[in-house]
Write a protein that holds these residues in place. Structure first.
Motif, PDB file in Angstrom:
ATOM      1  N   ARG A 137     -95.982   1.750  30.527  1.00 21.73           N
ATOM      2  CA  ARG A 137     -97.021   1.084  29.740  1.00 21.73           C
ATOM      3  C   ARG A 137     -96.683   1.111  28.252  1.00 21.73           C
ATOM      4  O   ARG A 137     -97.071   0.203  27.511  1.00 21.73           O
ATOM      5  CB  ARG A 137     -98.361   1.781  29.980  1.00 21.73           C
ATOM      6  N   CYS A 138     -95.930   2.106  27.815  1.00 27.84           N
ATOM      7  CA  CYS A 138     -95.661   2.270  26.383  1.00 27.84           C
ATOM      8  C   CYS A 138     -94.195   2.042  26.002  1.00 27.84           C
ATOM      9  O   CYS A 138     -93.825   2.275  24.849  1.00 27.84           O
ATOM     10  CB  CYS A 138     -96.074   3.673  25.935  1.00 27.84           C
ATOM     11  N   GLY A 139     -93.364   1.624  26.916  1.00 27.90           N
ATOM     12  CA  GLY A 139     -91.963   1.404  26.581  1.00 27.90           C
ATOM     13  C   GLY A 139     -91.085   1.531  27.803  1.00 27.90           C
ATOM     14  O   GLY A 139     -91.532   1.298  28.930  1.00 27.90           O
ATOM     15  N   TYR A 140     -89.834   1.896  27.567  1.00 22.96           N
ATOM     16  CA  TYR A 140     -88.863   2.061  28.647  1.00 22.96           C
ATOM     17  C   TYR A 140     -88.380   3.503  28.628  1.00 22.96           C
ATOM     18  O   TYR A 140     -87.917   3.998  27.600  1.00 22.96           O
ATOM     19  CB  TYR A 140     -87.703   1.082  28.485  1.00 22.96           C
ATOM     20  N   ALA A 141     -88.484   4.177  29.756  1.00 23.70           N
ATOM     21  CA  ALA A 141     -88.257   5.618  29.808  1.00 23.70           C
ATOM     22  C   ALA A 141     -86.828   5.971  30.203  1.00 23.70           C
ATOM     23  O   ALA A 141     -86.155   5.224  30.926  1.00 23.70           O
ATOM     24  CB  ALA A 141     -89.226   6.261  30.796  1.00 23.70           C
TER      25      ALA A 141
ATOM     26  N   LYS B 167     -89.543   9.977  27.608  1.00 20.44           N
ATOM     27  CA  LYS B 167     -88.783   9.845  26.366  1.00 20.44           C
ATOM     28  C   LYS B 167     -88.039   8.517  26.364  1.00 20.44           C
ATOM     29  O   LYS B 167     -87.535   8.075  27.389  1.00 20.44           O
ATOM     30  CB  LYS B 167     -87.793  11.008  26.237  1.00 20.44           C
ATOM     31  N   MET B 168     -87.973   7.871  25.211  1.00 21.10           N
ATOM     32  CA  MET B 168     -87.160   6.668  25.043  1.00 21.10           C
ATOM     33  C   MET B 168     -86.299   6.851  23.804  1.00 21.10           C
ATOM     34  O   MET B 168     -86.808   6.996  22.694  1.00 21.10           O
ATOM     35  CB  MET B 168     -88.026   5.412  24.889  1.00 21.10           C
ATOM     36  N   GLU B 169     -84.989   6.865  23.994  1.00 23.54           N
ATOM     37  CA  GLU B 169     -84.065   7.052  22.883  1.00 23.54           C
ATOM     38  C   GLU B 169     -84.073   5.846  21.953  1.00 23.54           C
ATOM     39  O   GLU B 169     -84.256   4.708  22.390  1.00 23.54           O
ATOM     40  CB  GLU B 169     -82.643   7.281  23.403  1.00 23.54           C
ATOM     41  N   SER B 170     -83.845   6.108  20.652  1.00 26.83           N
ATOM     42  CA  SER B 170     -83.869   5.012  19.664  1.00 26.83           C
ATOM     43  C   SER B 170     -82.746   4.012  19.897  1.00 26.83           C
ATOM     44  O   SER B 170     -82.895   2.823  19.596  1.00 26.83           O
ATOM     45  CB  SER B 170     -83.776   5.584  18.249  1.00 26.83           C
ATOM     46  N   PHE B 171     -81.596   4.482  20.445  1.00 26.65           N
ATOM     47  CA  PHE B 171     -80.483   3.549  20.630  1.00 26.65           C
ATOM     48  C   PHE B 171     -80.754   2.523  21.726  1.00 26.65           C
ATOM     49  O   PHE B 171     -80.032   1.532  21.836  1.00 26.65           O
ATOM     50  CB  PHE B 171     -79.164   4.290  20.906  1.00 26.65           C
ATOM     51  N   PHE B 172     -81.790   2.737  22.536  1.00 21.87           N
ATOM     52  CA  PHE B 172     -82.120   1.717  23.534  1.00 21.87           C
ATOM     53  C   PHE B 172     -82.550   0.426  22.852  1.00 21.87           C
ATOM     54  O   PHE B 172     -82.125  -0.668  23.244  1.00 21.87           O
ATOM     55  CB  PHE B 172     -83.232   2.220  24.461  1.00 21.87           C
ATOM     56  N   LEU B 173     -83.375   0.545  21.814  1.00 18.52           N
ATOM     57  CA  LEU B 173     -83.824  -0.657  21.095  1.00 18.52           C
ATOM     58  C   LEU B 173     -82.756  -1.167  20.135  1.00 18.52           C
ATOM     59  O   LEU B 173     -82.538  -2.376  20.026  1.00 18.52           O
ATOM     60  CB  LEU B 173     -85.111  -0.355  20.323  1.00 18.52           C
ATOM     61  N   SER B 174     -82.075  -0.254  19.432  1.00 15.18           N
ATOM     62  CA  SER B 174     -81.120  -0.689  18.409  1.00 15.18           C
ATOM     63  C   SER B 174     -79.791  -1.155  18.982  1.00 15.18           C
ATOM     64  O   SER B 174     -79.084  -1.942  18.339  1.00 15.18           O
ATOM     65  CB  SER B 174     -80.864   0.441  17.410  1.00 15.18           C
ATOM     66  N   GLU B 175     -79.444  -0.717  20.194  1.00 10.02           N
ATOM     67  CA  GLU B 175     -78.151  -1.083  20.756  1.00 10.02           C
ATOM     68  C   GLU B 175     -78.255  -1.756  22.136  1.00 10.02           C
ATOM     69  O   GLU B 175     -77.794  -2.878  22.315  1.00 10.02           O
ATOM     70  CB  GLU B 175     -77.271   0.165  20.871  1.00 10.02           C
ATOM     71  N   THR B 176     -78.855  -1.070  23.104  1.00  9.24           N
ATOM     72  CA  THR B 176     -78.850  -1.597  24.473  1.00  9.24           C
ATOM     73  C   THR B 176     -79.519  -2.960  24.560  1.00  9.24           C
ATOM     74  O   THR B 176     -78.948  -3.909  25.123  1.00  9.24           O
ATOM     75  CB  THR B 176     -79.541  -0.607  25.429  1.00  9.24           C
ATOM     76  N   THR B 177     -80.720  -3.069  24.018  1.00  5.87           N
ATOM     77  CA  THR B 177     -81.419  -4.357  24.098  1.00  5.87           C
ATOM     78  C   THR B 177     -80.716  -5.426  23.261  1.00  5.87           C
ATOM     79  O   THR B 177     -80.719  -6.607  23.618  1.00  5.87           O
ATOM     80  CB  THR B 177     -82.879  -4.216  23.627  1.00  5.87           C
TER      81      THR B 177
END
Length: 424
Positions: free
Chosen positions: A211-215, A228-238
């Motif tokens: 509901r609040c992001g990708y775990a 927990k969602m690491e910051s590199f998921f948004l800055s790199e993976t996506t």
């Protein structure tokens, strides 16, 4: 390994300090390689001794390889590219096993940990940059076999047991596999690589969305999640997933577009400023650096030296017995002239106590002369009464242009200066 970031900072500010520091660090690591041309994983920077002597391509050493090659290509430094090729040849010879890359002793080449890490999946992107697309494809296919089986790439996978290494079942939504897919698709245009990316995209959407992001996936076998969602998921993976499925994105333009300026160098070469041209290089944190801006900022040191020579020549022309010149001005020019290997005696002794030196011209002269001589007369081993405290207010970055006085007006007409100030 900060050469891309520090190098870009030096090129945009004109201060070479940052780039030189990063280059020294890279060179020190390269020089510390073993006779097999392998590097370890941890080094004591005070003694230059390897603490962890296992050679690999994964965590703690991955960006070293990455920045040797990328910085070499980005800054057109073929010595860095040569160093990467030396290490790359040794990695292929001693660490590659059926296009997996395992950990081995850097001095003997003997395998020590026959396991592969999810971080290793960045390696095919470097192979593509070197033109070794065939090897890159085989390595990517290996990692895709893990994605097909588990849905994700586990943090560590044992080649001996064919199972996830105990305690390494986690997948924190890392970008390396998708990153290499972007490079491979751009190199080949083969839809197969996009299909691989589509599978991992679907698995992320299906198994990790909350509901609040990708775990983070705490166990790739059971797909159990962690809060927990690491910051590199948004800055790199996506980011890499987006680019994988983007057609004709401007980041992939290879030609020249938009405004461009050309400035002739003293050696007859030309510095080109073309912000929207010549492609982009991704840092290890997936920030795109534009190669076209490397020539957009006037080299600070070069400009200062040229203008100081011009000011010095004018000073000599104006110098006459009946013309009064400020003692500090006279002393500084005398020191500058001495540092250039000529002899010019000032009208006053060099130990003259300087007046308040917060003016633009004095600040500029002091800074420039100090780059040539060990210390100024009033900073050396003289009596304490001769020391002077300079309390000058901090000035903005563009203040370096103010010190030139009349020269400032002339600089405004130059293309490089307009580019530096956003063509205003």
């Amino acid at each position: 390994t900060f050469l891309l970031e520090f190098g870009m900072l030096s090129r945009l500010t004109g201060d070479p300090t940052f780039e030189h520091a990063a280059r020294r660090a890279l060179k020190a690591l390269f020089d510390a390689r073993s006779y097999l041309d392998l590097v370890g994983n941890h080094i004591d920077i005070t003694r230059s001794e390897w603490i962890y002597k296992e050679a690999g391509i994964g965590g703690n050493v991955d960006s070293f390889y990455e920045y040797l090659l990328k910085a070499g290509l980005f800054f057109e430094d073929y010595e860095l590219v040569r160093q990467f090729k030396v290490l790359y040849t040794s990695v292929v010879k001693h660490l590659q096993h059926e296009f997996w890359y395992i950990w081995s002793n850097m001095f003997t080449g003997m395998p020590s940990l026959p396991s592969v890490s999810t971080l290793d999946a960045f390696w095919p992107s470097l192979q593509i940059l070197t033109g070794d697309i065939s090897s890159a494809g085989k390595s990517l296919s290996n990692f895709y076999s893990l994605v097909s089986h588990y849905g994700f790439t586990p943090e560590l996978f044992s080649l001996l047991t064919g199972q996830v290494s105990p305690g390494s079942e986690i997948y924190p939504l890392r970008p390396e596999f998708v990153e290499s897919l972007v490079y491979m698709y751009q190199a080949t245009g083969d839809q197969m690589w996009r299909n691989m990316g589509k599978q991992i995209l679907d698995t992320i959407e299906l198994s990790t969305k909350t509901r609040c992001g990708y775990a983070t996936v705490s166990n790739v076998v059971t797909h159990q999640l962690e809060d927990k969602m690491e910051s590199f998921f948004l800055s790199e993976t996506t980011k890499y997933l987006y680019l994988l499925f983007s057609d004709k994105h401007w980041l992939f333009d290879k030609g020249v577009s938009g405004n461009m300026s050309v400035v002739e160098q003293p050696d007859g070469s030309y510095r080109v400023c073309a912000p929207n041209s010549f492609g982009y290089t991704f840092t290890t944190e997936a920030h795109p650096f534009a190669a076209g801006v490397l020539g957009c900022c006037y080299p600070k040191q070069e400009v200062e030296e040229k203008l100081l020579d011009k000011m010095y020549a004018q000073h000599i022309a104006d110098r006459a017995p009946n013309i009064y010149l400020d003692p500090l001005f006279e002393t500084l020019f005398a020191l500058y002239d001495t540092s250039r290997g000529t002899v010019f005696l000032p009208a006053l002794p060099p130990t003259t106590i300087p007046p308040n030196s917060c003016s633009n011209l004095y600040r500029f002269l002091i800074k420039t002369v100090k780059s040539h001589v060990h210390c100024l007369p009033w900073e050396g081993p003289v009596k304490k009464t001769l020391s002077v405290q300079h309390e000058c207010k901090t000035r903005p970055w563009y203040s370096r242009y103010e010190v030139y006085g009349a020269e400032f007006v002339k600089i405004q007409g130059k293309k490089a200066f307009r580019v530096l100030n956003n063509n205003k």
